[in-house]
Enzyme design. Structure first.
Site, mmCIF file in Angstrom:
data_model
loop_
_atom_site.group_PDB
_atom_site.id
_atom_site.type_symbol
_atom_site.label_atom_id
_atom_site.label_comp_id
_atom_site.label_asym_id
_atom_site.label_seq_id
_atom_site.Cartn_x
_atom_site.Cartn_y
_atom_site.Cartn_z
ATOM 1 N N LYS A 171 0.869 -1.198 0.000
ATOM 2 C CA LYS A 171 0.000 0.000 0.000
ATOM 3 C C LYS A 171 0.888 1.224 0.000
ATOM 4 O O LYS A 171 1.507 1.566 1.007
ATOM 5 C CB LYS A 171 -0.897 0.001 1.258
ATOM 6 C CG LYS A 171 -2.210 0.636 1.036
ATOM 7 C CD LYS A 171 -2.464 2.073 1.372
ATOM 8 C CE LYS A 171 -1.846 2.894 2.387
ATOM 9 N NZ LYS A 171 -1.677 4.294 1.893
ATOM 10 N N GLU A 246 10.261 1.088 10.296
ATOM 11 C CA GLU A 246 11.241 2.125 9.929
ATOM 12 C C GLU A 246 10.548 3.448 10.164
ATOM 13 O O GLU A 246 9.731 3.883 9.357
ATOM 14 C CB GLU A 246 11.633 2.000 8.454
ATOM 15 C CG GLU A 246 12.234 0.673 8.062
ATOM 16 C CD GLU A 246 13.699 0.548 8.449
ATOM 17 O OE1 GLU A 246 14.219 1.406 9.188
ATOM 18 O OE2 GLU A 246 14.312 -0.437 8.018
ATOM 19 N N CYS A 280 13.796 10.479 6.296
ATOM 20 C CA CYS A 280 13.847 9.969 7.672
ATOM 21 C C CYS A 280 15.245 10.104 8.246
ATOM 22 O O CYS A 280 15.423 10.370 9.425
ATOM 23 C CB CYS A 280 13.407 8.516 7.700
ATOM 24 S SG CYS A 280 14.344 7.500 6.549
ATOM 25 N N GLU A 376 10.973 15.746 14.977
ATOM 26 C CA GLU A 376 11.295 15.670 13.554
ATOM 27 C C GLU A 376 10.484 16.738 12.812
ATOM 28 O O GLU A 376 9.257 16.753 12.889
ATOM 29 C CB GLU A 376 10.903 14.279 13.049
ATOM 30 C CG GLU A 376 11.366 13.991 11.655
ATOM 31 C CD GLU A 376 10.947 12.597 11.197
ATOM 32 O OE1 GLU A 376 9.814 12.185 11.495
ATOM 33 O OE2 GLU A 376 11.750 11.940 10.530
HETATM 34 P P1 NAD Z 1 2.569 8.290 7.733
HETATM 35 O O1 NAD Z 1 2.874 7.431 8.893
HETATM 36 O O2 NAD Z 1 1.531 9.320 7.865
HETATM 37 O O3 NAD Z 1 2.137 7.404 6.478
HETATM 38 C C1 NAD Z 1 2.910 6.301 6.063
HETATM 39 C C2 NAD Z 1 1.979 5.286 5.423
HETATM 40 O O4 NAD Z 1 1.085 4.779 6.426
HETATM 41 C C3 NAD Z 1 1.098 5.840 4.317
HETATM 42 O O5 NAD Z 1 1.010 4.877 3.281
HETATM 43 C C4 NAD Z 1 -0.246 5.998 5.001
HETATM 44 O O6 NAD Z 1 -1.339 5.923 4.131
HETATM 45 C C5 NAD Z 1 -0.248 4.820 5.948
HETATM 46 N N1 NAD Z 1 -1.151 4.942 7.089
HETATM 47 C C6 NAD Z 1 -1.643 6.066 7.669
HETATM 48 N N2 NAD Z 1 -2.476 5.744 8.695
HETATM 49 C C7 NAD Z 1 -2.500 4.400 8.775
HETATM 50 C C8 NAD Z 1 -3.131 3.475 9.637
HETATM 51 N N3 NAD Z 1 -3.950 3.877 10.619
HETATM 52 N N4 NAD Z 1 -2.903 2.165 9.464
HETATM 53 C C9 NAD Z 1 -2.076 1.728 8.485
HETATM 54 N N5 NAD Z 1 -1.454 2.560 7.614
HETATM 55 C C10 NAD Z 1 -1.646 3.882 7.757
HETATM 56 O O7 NAD Z 1 3.982 8.886 7.330
HETATM 57 P P2 NAD Z 1 4.293 9.925 6.181
HETATM 58 O O8 NAD Z 1 3.819 11.257 6.646
HETATM 59 O O9 NAD Z 1 3.811 9.410 4.873
HETATM 60 O O10 NAD Z 1 5.883 9.867 6.146
HETATM 61 C C11 NAD Z 1 6.656 10.616 6.977
HETATM 62 C C12 NAD Z 1 7.250 9.793 8.098
HETATM 63 O O11 NAD Z 1 7.866 8.598 7.598
HETATM 64 C C13 NAD Z 1 8.358 10.520 8.811
HETATM 65 O O12 NAD Z 1 8.226 10.383 10.197
HETATM 66 C C14 NAD Z 1 9.619 9.833 8.320
HETATM 67 O O13 NAD Z 1 10.706 9.957 9.176
HETATM 68 C C15 NAD Z 1 9.159 8.440 8.147
HETATM 69 N N6 NAD Z 1 10.040 7.711 7.211
HETATM 70 C C16 NAD Z 1 10.879 6.756 7.686
HETATM 71 C C17 NAD Z 1 11.746 6.089 6.832
HETATM 72 C C18 NAD Z 1 12.690 5.036 7.337
HETATM 73 O O14 NAD Z 1 13.155 4.221 6.549
HETATM 74 N N7 NAD Z 1 13.008 5.017 8.627
HETATM 75 C C19 NAD Z 1 11.730 6.385 5.476
HETATM 76 C C20 NAD Z 1 10.871 7.356 5.030
HETATM 77 C C21 NAD Z 1 10.020 8.017 5.912
#
Ligand code: NAD
Length: 475
Positions: A171, A246, A280, A376
């Site tokens: 997803k 992650e 991230c 962050e």
């Molecule tokens: P997010 O957590 O809002 O969304 C990530 C994914 O989760 C999206 O596909 C979203 O649709 C899905 N999602 C949202 N609510 C959900 C739920 N209740 N159940 C299941 N899935 C759900 O994050 P974002 O805003 O898209 O990304 C930013 C964050 O991601 C930052 O904190 C960043 O540091 C982190 N990030 C981490 C890495 C890593 O490898 N450590 C890499 C990239 C981004």
């Protein structure tokens, strides 16, 4: 254009028969409409994955590797088309998008090589026994990813599990799904069997949550925010399935007195401006020995003054943020920094741009007790905090709940290794930040940055389960 889900080798419309817009953050224009996935679509995808899983697991590793290698070649061949798509969908500068495609291809290449080589071991035991282990696939791996590096993160979370015989339901994020759909199409055309890779697009609460909670998945890989990571981990706990998290970061650069600033300055800037700071592993906390503080701040400002800001496809140094809400969030953090007593320095504003732009920002003399030291920001913003002794530097570096990456800048080889041992982070770079695309290096966090490791050979341990076989061989 309407994009369908990819389920069981077919492009299928959403059960809801509804679609949502995906836009170009550089211009605000609508790029396409995506299938509005809900629980019934997730159900179909998990069922399709299950049907495909037995045959894929039984497939010869050589053949699995050949298929992955073909996907890698296609990604390289289509680099320019995919880079343009990724740049339009995320706003990132074109050359960064090109680098992302190269890294995505490299994941398929790297794991294709492991597909016929990753196995168990023999274990010496007392008595007339032969003891050995088997590394077996888990089954259906559910993957939920964010919008910042859709193709790169999508590729790593598909190539590694597939190499060792798993199937995937992916997803992507609602803000940026197009390159992941393009990857699914390439998988289809290069012979990945139907049901082995499935993509369901949609919002987190409506498609992500039912996928995370689905009782028939066997592993969860989540990349995203801490807040959603907690929910996903709770779903995994409830179903007793392993999960790789992650999450975010607040990664430090530790600049010691002997640092070579000629090398450090441009690398530090790149580490917090890449992808407009929406990374991230962004190196967003600069800890500097007090003897080099003024010089470093001056050189960073000088460098940032010349940063070119613009639309992704014009290939600037700094593109827009992903959305208006992300821009607002970053601007609120800059206001908070002022209230918390930091000295705020801002680069040039872009002229007449309609996208979600924020100029580069340096927050100087940020206090360890302030929120901006710990939280962050996910924008082109770095904080600077001076320190006096090596001990203080380590304390400051370890002071946040996160622990993803750190960099140590020093000419003292003993100090570099001594400090590396004391840092609570999953990766440490010495006199650098990154080494190539990082495909070969295990990646993941300590503390609130998550657990489990992706990338490198290490990921394959997480995508397999271990069986011990003991054979009585007679006296
Ligand atoms: P997010 O957590 O809002 O969304 C990530 C994914 O989760 C999206 O596909 C979203 O649709 C899905 N999602 C949202 N609510 C959900 C739920 N209740 N159940 C299941 N899935 C759900 O994050 P974002 O805003 O898209 O990304 C930013 C964050 O991601 C930052 O904190 C960043 O540091 C982190 N990030 C981490 C890495 C890593 O490898 N450590 C890499 C990239 C981004």
């Amino acid at each position: 254009m309407n994009h369908h889900h990819y389920i069981g080798g077919q492009w299928v419309p959403p059960v809801s028969n509804q679609w949502f817009e995906t836009t170009n953050p550089s211009t605000g224009e609508v790029l396409a409409h995506l299938a509005w996935g809900t629980a019934p679509d997730v159900e179909r995808a998990v069922q399709a994955a299950h049907r495909a899983s037995v045959q894929w697991a039984a497939e010869d590793g050589i053949e699995r590797g050949r298929i992955l290698a073909r996907v890698a070649k296609r990604l390289v061949k289509e680099k320019e088309r995919l880079a343009v798509l990724e740049s339009e969908d995320t706003g990132k500068p074109l050359s960064q998008a090109r680098a992302d495609v190269v890294v995505a291809a490299r994941y398929f290449e790297f794991y294709s090589g492991w597909a016929d080589k990753f196995g168990g071991t023999t274990i010496p035991v007392p008595g007339p026994f032969l003891d050995y282990t088997l590394r077996e696939p888990l089954g259906v791996v559910a993957v939920i990813i964010p919008w910042n590096y859709p193709l790169q993160i999508g590729a790593r979370a598909v190539a590694a599990p597939l190499a060792v015989g798993n199937v995937v339901v992916l997803k992507p994020a609602e803000e940026a799904s197009l390159s992941v759909l393009a990857l699914a199409k390439i998988c289809q055309e290069e012979g990945v069997p139907a049901g082995v890779v499935n993509v369901v697009t949609g919002y987190g609460d409506q498609a992500g949550a039912p996928l995370a909670a689905h009782p028939a998945i066997n592993h969860l890989t989540f990349t995203g925010s801490l807040e959603v990571g907690r929910k996903v981990a709770a779903a995994a706990a409830s179903n007793i399935v392993p999960v790789t998290l992650e999450l975010g970061g607040k990664s430090p650069h530790i600049v010691f007195a002997s640092s070579n600033l000629d090398r450090a300055v441009s690398i530090i800037v790149k580490s917090f401006l890449q992808n407009a700071g929406q990374t991230c592993s962004a190196g967003s906390r600069i800890l500097v020995h007090e003897s080099r503080h003024d010089e470093l701040v001056q050189r960073l400002q000088q460098y940032l003054q010349d940063i070119k800001i613009g639309q992704g496809l014009t290939d600037p140094d700094l593109g827009p943020l992903i959305s208006m809400s992300q821009k607002t969030r970053v601007e609120e953090y800059i206001q908070l920094a002022e209230q918390e007593g930091a000295a705020v320095w801002m680069g040039r504003q872009p002229h007449g741009a309609s996208g979600y732009f924020v100029p580069p920002v340096l927050l100087d003399r940020v206090n360890v007790n302030s929120r901006i030291f710990h939280e962050e920001i996910f924008g082109p913003v770095a904080s600077v905090t001076p320190f006096a002794e090596e001990f203080d530097a380590v304390q400051l570096a370890n002071a946040t709940d996160y622990g993803l990456v750190a960099a140590i800048w020093t000419d003292d080889v003993g100090q570099a290794h001594r400090v590396a041992r004391q840092l609570r982070t999953g990766q440490v770079f010495i006199n650098s930040y990154g080494a190539g695309g990082g495909v070969e290096m295990p990646f993941g966090g300590y503390g609130h940055s998550g657990f489990g490791r992706e990338k490198g050979t290490e990921a394959l341990y997480h995508y397999t389960q271990l069986k011990n076989v003991a054979v009585y061989i007679g006296e």
